[in-house]
Scaffold this active site. Structure first.
Site, PDB file in Angstrom:
ATOM      1  N   LYS A 219      -0.057  -9.478   8.926  1.00 20.38           N
ATOM      2  CA  LYS A 219       0.085  -8.062   9.258  1.00 20.38           C
ATOM      3  C   LYS A 219      -1.290  -7.596   9.717  1.00 20.38           C
ATOM      4  O   LYS A 219      -2.220  -7.508   8.923  1.00 20.38           O
ATOM      5  CB  LYS A 219       0.564  -7.266   8.050  1.00 20.38           C
ATOM      6  CG  LYS A 219       0.663  -5.768   8.310  1.00 20.38           C
ATOM      7  CD  LYS A 219       1.053  -4.987   7.056  1.00 20.38           C
ATOM      8  CE  LYS A 219       1.076  -3.498   7.328  1.00 20.38           C
ATOM      9  NZ  LYS A 219       1.383  -2.704   6.100  1.00 20.38           N
TER      10      LYS A 219
ATOM     11  N   THR B 102       0.830  -1.212   0.000  1.00 23.20           N
ATOM     12  CA  THR B 102       0.000   0.000   0.000  1.00 23.20           C
ATOM     13  C   THR B 102       0.854   1.248   0.000  1.00 23.20           C
ATOM     14  O   THR B 102       0.623   2.179  -0.775  1.00 23.20           O
ATOM     15  CB  THR B 102      -0.919   0.002   1.232  1.00 23.20           C
ATOM     16  OG1 THR B 102      -1.708  -1.177   1.238  1.00 23.20           O
ATOM     17  CG2 THR B 102      -1.829   1.219   1.225  1.00 23.20           C
ATOM     18  N   THR B 103       1.870   1.291   0.877  1.00 23.92           N
ATOM     19  CA  THR B 103       2.738   2.456   0.970  1.00 23.92           C
ATOM     20  C   THR B 103       3.546   2.631  -0.309  1.00 23.92           C
ATOM     21  O   THR B 103       3.959   3.741  -0.650  1.00 23.92           O
ATOM     22  CB  THR B 103       3.684   2.325   2.183  1.00 23.92           C
ATOM     23  OG1 THR B 103       2.909   2.012   3.344  1.00 23.92           O
ATOM     24  CG2 THR B 103       4.451   3.603   2.448  1.00 23.92           C
TER      25      THR B 103
ATOM     26  N   TYR C 176     -13.287  -4.030  -2.182  1.00 23.96           N
ATOM     27  CA  TYR C 176     -14.476  -3.669  -2.962  1.00 23.96           C
ATOM     28  C   TYR C 176     -15.471  -4.812  -3.134  1.00 23.96           C
ATOM     29  O   TYR C 176     -16.669  -4.624  -2.917  1.00 23.96           O
ATOM     30  CB  TYR C 176     -14.090  -3.105  -4.343  1.00 23.96           C
ATOM     31  CG  TYR C 176     -15.270  -2.481  -5.055  1.00 23.96           C
ATOM     32  CD1 TYR C 176     -15.767  -1.247  -4.645  1.00 23.96           C
ATOM     33  CD2 TYR C 176     -15.916  -3.126  -6.109  1.00 23.96           C
ATOM     34  CE1 TYR C 176     -16.868  -0.675  -5.267  1.00 23.96           C
ATOM     35  CE2 TYR C 176     -17.018  -2.570  -6.737  1.00 23.96           C
ATOM     36  CZ  TYR C 176     -17.489  -1.334  -6.314  1.00 23.96           C
ATOM     37  OH  TYR C 176     -18.582  -0.779  -6.921  1.00 23.96           O
TER      38      TYR C 176
ATOM     39  N   ILE D 231       5.340  -4.330  10.266  1.00 24.27           N
ATOM     40  CA  ILE D 231       5.535  -3.863   8.897  1.00 24.27           C
ATOM     41  C   ILE D 231       5.109  -2.403   8.928  1.00 24.27           C
ATOM     42  O   ILE D 231       3.926  -2.098   9.069  1.00 24.27           O
ATOM     43  CB  ILE D 231       4.748  -4.703   7.888  1.00 24.27           C
ATOM     44  CG1 ILE D 231       5.296  -6.132   7.882  1.00 24.27           C
ATOM     45  CG2 ILE D 231       4.833  -4.091   6.492  1.00 24.27           C
ATOM     46  CD1 ILE D 231       4.543  -7.099   6.992  1.00 24.27           C
TER      47      ILE D 231
ATOM     48  N   TYR E 254      -2.668  -9.869   5.143  1.00 23.89           N
ATOM     49  CA  TYR E 254      -2.714  -8.447   5.495  1.00 23.89           C
ATOM     50  C   TYR E 254      -4.164  -8.057   5.710  1.00 23.89           C
ATOM     51  O   TYR E 254      -4.964  -8.048   4.777  1.00 23.89           O
ATOM     52  CB  TYR E 254      -2.060  -7.617   4.401  1.00 23.89           C
ATOM     53  CG  TYR E 254      -2.018  -6.118   4.639  1.00 23.89           C
ATOM     54  CD1 TYR E 254      -2.242  -5.555   5.893  1.00 23.89           C
ATOM     55  CD2 TYR E 254      -1.733  -5.250   3.585  1.00 23.89           C
ATOM     56  CE1 TYR E 254      -2.189  -4.188   6.093  1.00 23.89           C
ATOM     57  CE2 TYR E 254      -1.670  -3.883   3.768  1.00 23.89           C
ATOM     58  CZ  TYR E 254      -1.908  -3.355   5.016  1.00 23.89           C
ATOM     59  OH  TYR E 254      -1.852  -1.993   5.219  1.00 23.89           O
TER      60      TYR E 254
END
Length: 293
Positions: A162, A45-46, A108, A204, A134
Site C-alpha cells: 500500500k 490506521t482508519t 517513531y 486500500i 504499508y
C-alpha cells in the site's frame, strides 16, 4: 499471490460509550460487501488500531472474519514499532482467520532501510498468510525505498504494498523494480487512477467507507479498459476526498458515517470531534455528492 484486485476499504472501528460497537460494525460490513467492495481492511490506521488494546484488536478482526464469511478477503492491520509485538499480533490475527496482513512501517524509532527489511522479514517468517507492506512516511516518519520494496518483494509471504507516500516518482520506481505478481495498491484516494496507470491493481481506501460502490466501480472500469470513465469518476469524487482529509483521518470519515446514520460519532483520544468549520465542509461536500440531503 494477489490478495485482491479492486477496492479494499480501510474500515473504521465504530465505538459506543468507549467500547467497540459490534452492532454498527456488523451493519458496516454487510453494507460494504453488498455494495461490491473487494476486500475489508480491519484495524488499520482508519480503524484506530493505535488506541485498541490487543484483546479488542484481535476480537474486532475475529468478528470481521466471522461476519464476512469469506465473501471477500479480510486483511488485518498488524503493524507496530516493536518487531516482537508485530510478530505476536500477526500470529494471533492469523489464528482468528485473517486472510492477509497489512503491516505499516515501524513509527517513531525511525529505523534504517536495513532495519526495515529485517523487521518485515522477521514478521513474514513468523506467519503463513500473505503480507502487504504499508508505506506512509507522513504518519510514521519512515519511507520504504524502492530498492527495499524490491528486496522485500522476493520474500514469498510479502505480496504487495500500500503506497501512500504521495510521490508518483517513487511509485513509478517501485513499479519498475517489482515483478508483475507483486501487487501495488494506492493508499491515497486522490491518486487511485494515476497509480492504476503505472500498474496498480487497486486501492486500500478511506473514502470507500462512505462510497464503496463508486470506489470499486472506478477501479474496475479502469481494469476493464474504460480509462475515460474511471478518470471521470476520480475527478468527480475529488472534492469529497479532500473533505475526508480536512482533519486527520479517520476524524472526517467517521463524522461522515455518523451523518449517514451508519455509526455514532465517537472517537478515542487523542482523536476527537471535528471543528465546526470542518463539519461544515464535510457536510457540504457530502450534499454535493448526493450522500445526504
Amino acid at each position: 499471490m494477489t490478495l485482491f484486485k479492486g477496492a479494499g476499504v480501510a474500515l473504521v472501528t465504530p465505538f459506543s460509550e468507549g467500547h467497540v460497537d459490534y452492532g454498527s460494525l456488523a451493519g458496516l460490513l454487510d453494507w460494504q460487501v453488498s455494495s461490491g467492495i473487494d476486500a475489508i481492511v480491519s484495524c488499520g490506521t482508519t480503524g484506530e488500531a493505535s488506541t485498541l488494546n490487543d484483546e479488542e484488536h484481535i476480537n474486532t478482526v475475529k468478528f470481521t472474519v466471522d461476519a464476512v464469511k469469506k465473501k471477500v478477503p479480510v486483511i488485518a492491520g498488524a503493524g507496530s514499532n516493536d518487531t516482537g509485538h508485530a510478530v505476536f499480533m500477526a500470529q494471533e490475527l492469523e489464528k482468528v482467520g485473517a486472510d492477509g496482513l497489512l503491516i505499516v512501517t515501524p513509527y517513531y524509532n525511525k529505523c534504517t532501510q536495513r532495519g526495515l527489511i529485517k523487521h518485515y522479514e522477521k514478521i513474514a517468517d513468523s506467519v503463513n498468510i500473505p503480507i502487504i507492506l504499508y508505506s506512509v512516511a507522513g504518519r510514521t516518519g519512515v519511507n520504504i525505498s524502492p530498492s527495499s520494496v524490491a528486496a522485500l518483494s522476493r520474500h514469498p509471504n510479502i505480496v504487495g504494498i500500500k503506497e501512500a507516500s504521495g510521490n508518483m516518482s517513487q511509485v513509478v520506481e517501485i513499479a519498475r523494480y517489482v515483478s508483475d505478481d507483486f501487487a501495488l495498491y494506492s493508499g491515497n484516494d486522490d491518486m487511485i487512477v494515476p497509480l492504476l496507470s503505472v500498474g496498480s491493481v487497486g486501492a486500500i481506501s478511506t473514502v470507500a467507507n462512505i462510497i464503496p460502490s463508486d470506489t470499486s466501480s472506478m477501479i474496475h472500469k479502469y481494469l476493464r479498459g474504460d480509462v475515460k470513465g474511471s478518470m471521470e469518476m476520480q475527478l468527480a469524487m475529488k472534492h469529497l476526498i479532500d473533505a475526508m482529509f480536512v482533519e486527520v483521518n479517520p476524524i472526517p470519515v467517521k463524522a461522515a458515517l455518523s451523518m449517514m446514520d451508519k455509526i455514532k460519532s465517537e472517537y478515542r483520544l487523542p482523536l476527537c470531534e471535528p471543528e465546526n468549520l470542518s463539519l461544515y465542509e464535510i457536510m457540504s461536500q457530502m450534499k454535493d455528492y448526493g450522500l445526504i440531503k
